[in-house]
Design an enzyme around this catalytic site. Structure first.
Site, mmCIF file in Angstrom:
data_model
loop_
_atom_site.group_PDB
_atom_site.id
_atom_site.type_symbol
_atom_site.label_atom_id
_atom_site.label_comp_id
_atom_site.label_asym_id
_atom_site.label_seq_id
_atom_site.Cartn_x
_atom_site.Cartn_y
_atom_site.Cartn_z
ATOM 1 N N GLU A 188 0.929 -1.127 -0.065
ATOM 2 C CA GLU A 188 0.179 -0.115 -0.203
ATOM 3 C C GLU A 188 0.719 1.128 0.021
ATOM 4 O O GLU A 188 1.980 1.075 0.511
ATOM 5 C CB GLU A 188 -0.703 -0.218 1.298
ATOM 6 C CG GLU A 188 -1.968 -1.071 1.122
ATOM 7 C CD GLU A 188 -3.016 -0.981 -0.073
ATOM 8 O OE1 GLU A 188 -3.413 -0.011 -0.229
ATOM 9 O OE2 GLU A 188 -2.848 -2.203 -0.629
ATOM 10 N N LYS A 203 -10.168 -6.031 4.138
ATOM 11 C CA LYS A 203 -10.530 -7.161 3.140
ATOM 12 C C LYS A 203 -11.662 -8.126 3.909
ATOM 13 O O LYS A 203 -12.520 -8.481 3.400
ATOM 14 C CB LYS A 203 -9.291 -7.741 2.506
ATOM 15 C CG LYS A 203 -8.593 -6.908 1.664
ATOM 16 C CD LYS A 203 -7.454 -7.403 1.285
ATOM 17 C CE LYS A 203 -6.346 -6.837 0.357
ATOM 18 N NZ LYS A 203 -5.174 -7.083 0.246
HETATM 19 P P1 NDP Z 1 -0.454 3.919 -6.665
HETATM 20 O O1 NDP Z 1 0.031 4.725 -5.625
HETATM 21 O O2 NDP Z 1 0.584 3.020 -7.568
HETATM 22 O O3 NDP Z 1 -1.531 4.399 -7.525
HETATM 23 C C1 NDP Z 1 -2.388 5.723 -7.319
HETATM 24 C C2 NDP Z 1 -2.119 6.803 -8.505
HETATM 25 O O4 NDP Z 1 -3.097 7.831 -8.221
HETATM 26 C C3 NDP Z 1 -0.719 7.495 -8.312
HETATM 27 O O5 NDP Z 1 0.058 7.609 -9.584
HETATM 28 C C4 NDP Z 1 -1.205 8.873 -7.855
HETATM 29 O O6 NDP Z 1 -0.446 9.702 -8.257
HETATM 30 C C5 NDP Z 1 -2.666 8.986 -8.327
HETATM 31 N N1 NDP Z 1 -3.265 10.024 -7.838
HETATM 32 C C6 NDP Z 1 -3.386 10.538 -6.638
HETATM 33 N N2 NDP Z 1 -4.287 11.345 -6.283
HETATM 34 C C7 NDP Z 1 -4.838 11.648 -7.654
HETATM 35 C C8 NDP Z 1 -6.040 12.667 -8.202
HETATM 36 N N3 NDP Z 1 -6.437 13.560 -7.229
HETATM 37 N N4 NDP Z 1 -6.086 12.431 -9.552
HETATM 38 C C9 NDP Z 1 -5.569 11.429 -10.190
HETATM 39 N N5 NDP Z 1 -4.862 10.628 -9.835
HETATM 40 C C10 NDP Z 1 -4.329 10.673 -8.538
HETATM 41 O O7 NDP Z 1 -1.459 2.953 -5.950
HETATM 42 P P2 NDP Z 1 -1.882 1.287 -6.512
HETATM 43 O O8 NDP Z 1 -2.217 1.549 -7.965
HETATM 44 O O9 NDP Z 1 -1.071 0.339 -5.958
HETATM 45 O O10 NDP Z 1 -3.336 1.357 -5.548
HETATM 46 C C11 NDP Z 1 -4.423 1.733 -6.249
HETATM 47 C C12 NDP Z 1 -5.658 1.575 -5.140
HETATM 48 O O11 NDP Z 1 -5.763 -0.055 -5.624
HETATM 49 C C13 NDP Z 1 -5.559 1.399 -3.793
HETATM 50 O O12 NDP Z 1 -6.829 1.698 -3.383
HETATM 51 C C14 NDP Z 1 -4.994 0.058 -3.341
HETATM 52 O O13 NDP Z 1 -5.448 -0.137 -2.174
HETATM 53 C C15 NDP Z 1 -5.671 -0.898 -4.494
HETATM 54 N N6 NDP Z 1 -4.986 -2.169 -4.595
HETATM 55 C C16 NDP Z 1 -3.670 -2.034 -4.891
HETATM 56 C C17 NDP Z 1 -3.185 -3.448 -5.118
HETATM 57 C C18 NDP Z 1 -1.751 -3.619 -5.668
HETATM 58 O O14 NDP Z 1 -1.306 -4.590 -5.838
HETATM 59 N N7 NDP Z 1 -1.039 -2.603 -5.687
HETATM 60 C C19 NDP Z 1 -3.984 -4.464 -5.154
HETATM 61 C C20 NDP Z 1 -5.388 -4.416 -4.936
HETATM 62 C C21 NDP Z 1 -5.956 -3.204 -4.656
HETATM 63 P P3 NDP Z 1 0.893 10.127 -7.118
HETATM 64 O O15 NDP Z 1 1.788 9.084 -7.167
HETATM 65 O O16 NDP Z 1 1.526 11.397 -7.810
HETATM 66 O O17 NDP Z 1 0.253 10.611 -5.618
HETATM 67 N N1 HSE Z 2 -1.008 -4.070 -0.425
HETATM 68 C C1 HSE Z 2 -2.161 -5.048 -0.768
HETATM 69 C C2 HSE Z 2 -1.424 -6.508 -0.828
HETATM 70 C C3 HSE Z 2 -2.481 -4.929 -2.344
HETATM 71 O O1 HSE Z 2 -0.239 -6.593 -0.425
HETATM 72 O O2 HSE Z 2 -2.087 -7.466 -0.659
HETATM 73 C C4 HSE Z 2 -3.473 -5.977 -2.547
HETATM 74 O O3 HSE Z 2 -4.663 -5.672 -2.208
#
Ligand code: NDP
Ligand code: HSE
Length: 432
Positions: A188, A203
């Site tokens: 995260e 979850k």
């Molecule tokens: P990231 O931090 O990689 O991606 C989030 C993106 O959103 C960043 O690029 C961020 O930019 C951007 N962002 C932030 N604020 C804004 C805004 N106001 N408008 C547009 N874009 C914005 O996170 P993840 O992709 O890892 O996670 C995304 C979601 O998915 C979370 O809720 C996470 O819990 C969930 N998730 C993640 C998993 C994983 O394996 N990574 C698996 C399952 C669920 P910046 O970096 O500049 O802040």
């Molecule tokens: N941070 C989370 C994990 C992403 O490691 O399982 C998937 O929800």
């Protein structure tokens, strides 16, 4: 054609975009619907994400995605519970369907979000919010709808399972492996959510809401993370025939549901103990189907993107067929289940004391355990240093949490015991 807009072009946003673009023809063949990725919003639109996008797809303005009248489905992949909540509610109020992977948001503001979606007759898809690429939401909500769910439990956090696996198999350092998990896009934004068990608890609240028809939130889950797990406990677990896993556990007993996340010793011959690395596994026991187990990658761009796109496809099918069936966590039961107090939970336990190697110490400790009805399966003392503290490990039969808390409080006060006892719950058969 159904148009989709993504907000948040990070790990999951990138995976989702790659799948929508590279598998567009496959998805069309399998659903009969052409799904077009029309816009993507992120704060940084200069960064190379390894995808070739048409001109005009990228924007820094999330509102430009929500306000685009041609976009039917908004995919929220920003994360967190502030901006994400505003964006999701804004999209729903604008009559857009929403897909999100944001378990923190749903476990905190789920009721408000699903109420808003129902009011505006739109759907919220959240398959990616639990266990990454495993379609566990569909399993619990649809596949096993015929069952009274006795238990749902498993490994639902990829980061901590990756860390525990590397610590177990390669004797790797906690901090080093965490860095690797972050680099791989598993963790995260704030990795303490993973380490402290909060992500697993988010979850679990979602799974339990689906399984038991009561609206559970993060506040209902007892949580302990893995930060206090030491290599010594991993070794003792192995010696006793167990593996250490961070389990999220929901079980129903006589109408009461226990919800808990904590490091757990799982018998080595259980399938769940063989789930390593970023893989997740969820065990679901229904009264009709019996035991079932679901396994797959629990985090990362492409597995999570796969789950996100499955929701987009479901919503697209609904739009094309004119279905207004809500996509909420399931009907709320007329007889909501109540929460079992943690004090009433029954489990087996592993204790590690740092006790003086001196006559009478073991009998003092076992005497206190006996006083609280805690029966011992086995005892191991490691090393022998007359008069010095040595690790003393105790494995117990089933005991009540309240009794364990009281016994440990008393033992921790003994002058022959140094520091606080380590206490790890143990799943599996009571060796009685
Ligand atoms: P990231 O931090 O990689 O991606 C989030 C993106 O959103 C960043 O690029 C961020 O930019 C951007 N962002 C932030 N604020 C804004 C805004 N106001 N408008 C547009 N874009 C914005 O996170 P993840 O992709 O890892 O996670 C995304 C979601 O998915 C979370 O809720 C996470 O819990 C969930 N998730 C993640 C998993 C994983 O394996 N990574 C698996 C399952 C669920 P910046 O970096 O500049 O802040
Ligand atoms: N941070 C989370 C994990 C992403 O490691 O399982 C998937 O929800």
């Amino acid at each position: 054609m159904i148009n989709v807009g993504i907000i948040g072009f990070g790990t999951v946003g990138t995976g989702t975009a790659k799948i929508l673009i590279n598998n567009r023809a496959v998805i069309r063949e399998r659903t009969g619907i052409d799904i077009n990725l029309k816009k993507i919003a992120d704060l940084d639109i200069k960064k190379d994400r390894g995808i070739k996008l048409k001109k005009g797809v990228l924007t820094t303005d999330a509102h430009a995605v929500i306000d685009d009248p041609e976009i039917d489905v908004i995919v929220e992949l920003v994360g967190g519970t502030t901006i994400a909540r505003d964006l999701v509610l804004m999209a729903l109020r604008a009559g857009k369907h929403v897909v999100t992977a944001n378990k923190a948001l749903l476990a905190t503001y789920g009721s408000e979000i699903f109420r808003t979606a129902a009011k505006h007759k739109v759907r919220v898809g959240f398959e990616a919010a639990v266990a990454g690429g495993i379609p566990i939401i569909k399993v619990v909500r649809e596949g096993l709808v015929a069952n009274r769910i006795k238990a749902v439990y498993g490994i639902v956090n990829g980061t901590t399972n990756y860390i525990l696996t590397k610590m177990t198999e390669e004797k790797a350092e906690f901090a080093e492996v965490l860095k690797e998990a972050q680099k791989l896009g598993y963790a995260e934004a704030d990795p303490t959510y993973d380490i402290d068990g909060i992500d697993s608890a988010h979850k679990l609240a979602i799974l339990a809401t689906l399984a038991y028809g009561s609206s559970f939130s993060i506040k209902d889950v007892y949580v302990e993370g893995i930060s206090k797990i030491s290599p010594m406990d991993i070794d003792f677990a192995r010696e006793l025939g167990y593996k250490l896993k961070l389990l999220a556990i929901a079980k129903e007993t006589d109408g009461k549901v226990e919800l808990r996340v904590h490091p757990t010793m799982v018998p080595e011959d259980y399938m769940i103990s063989k789930v390593d690395g970023v893989y997740n596994a969820v065990y679901v026991e229904g009264d009709a189907v019996g035991s079932t187990l679901y396994y797959g990658r629990g985090a990362g761009d492409m597995p999570t993107g796969s789950a996100v796109v499955s929701d987009i496809a479901d919503i697209a099918r609904g739009i094309v067929s004119g279905s207004t069936e809500p996509f909420a966590p399931g009907a709320v039961s007329p007889k909501p289940k109540s929460l079992m107090k943690m004090d009433d939970v029954i489990s087996m336990y592993f204790f590690r004391f740092s006790a003086l190697d001196r006559p009478g110490v073991l009998s003092t400790i076992s005497g206190i355990l006996g006083k609280y009805n805690i029966s011992i399966i086995s005892v191991i003392q490691k090393g022998s240093h007359r008069g010095k503290a040595v690790p003393l490990v105790v494995l117990t039969h089933l005991a009540r949490e309240k009794d364990v808390t009281s016994a440990l409080r008393e033992i921790n006060r003994l002058p022959v015991v140094e520091g606080k006892a380590v206490c790890i719950r143990v799943e599996g058969r009571d060796g009685a």
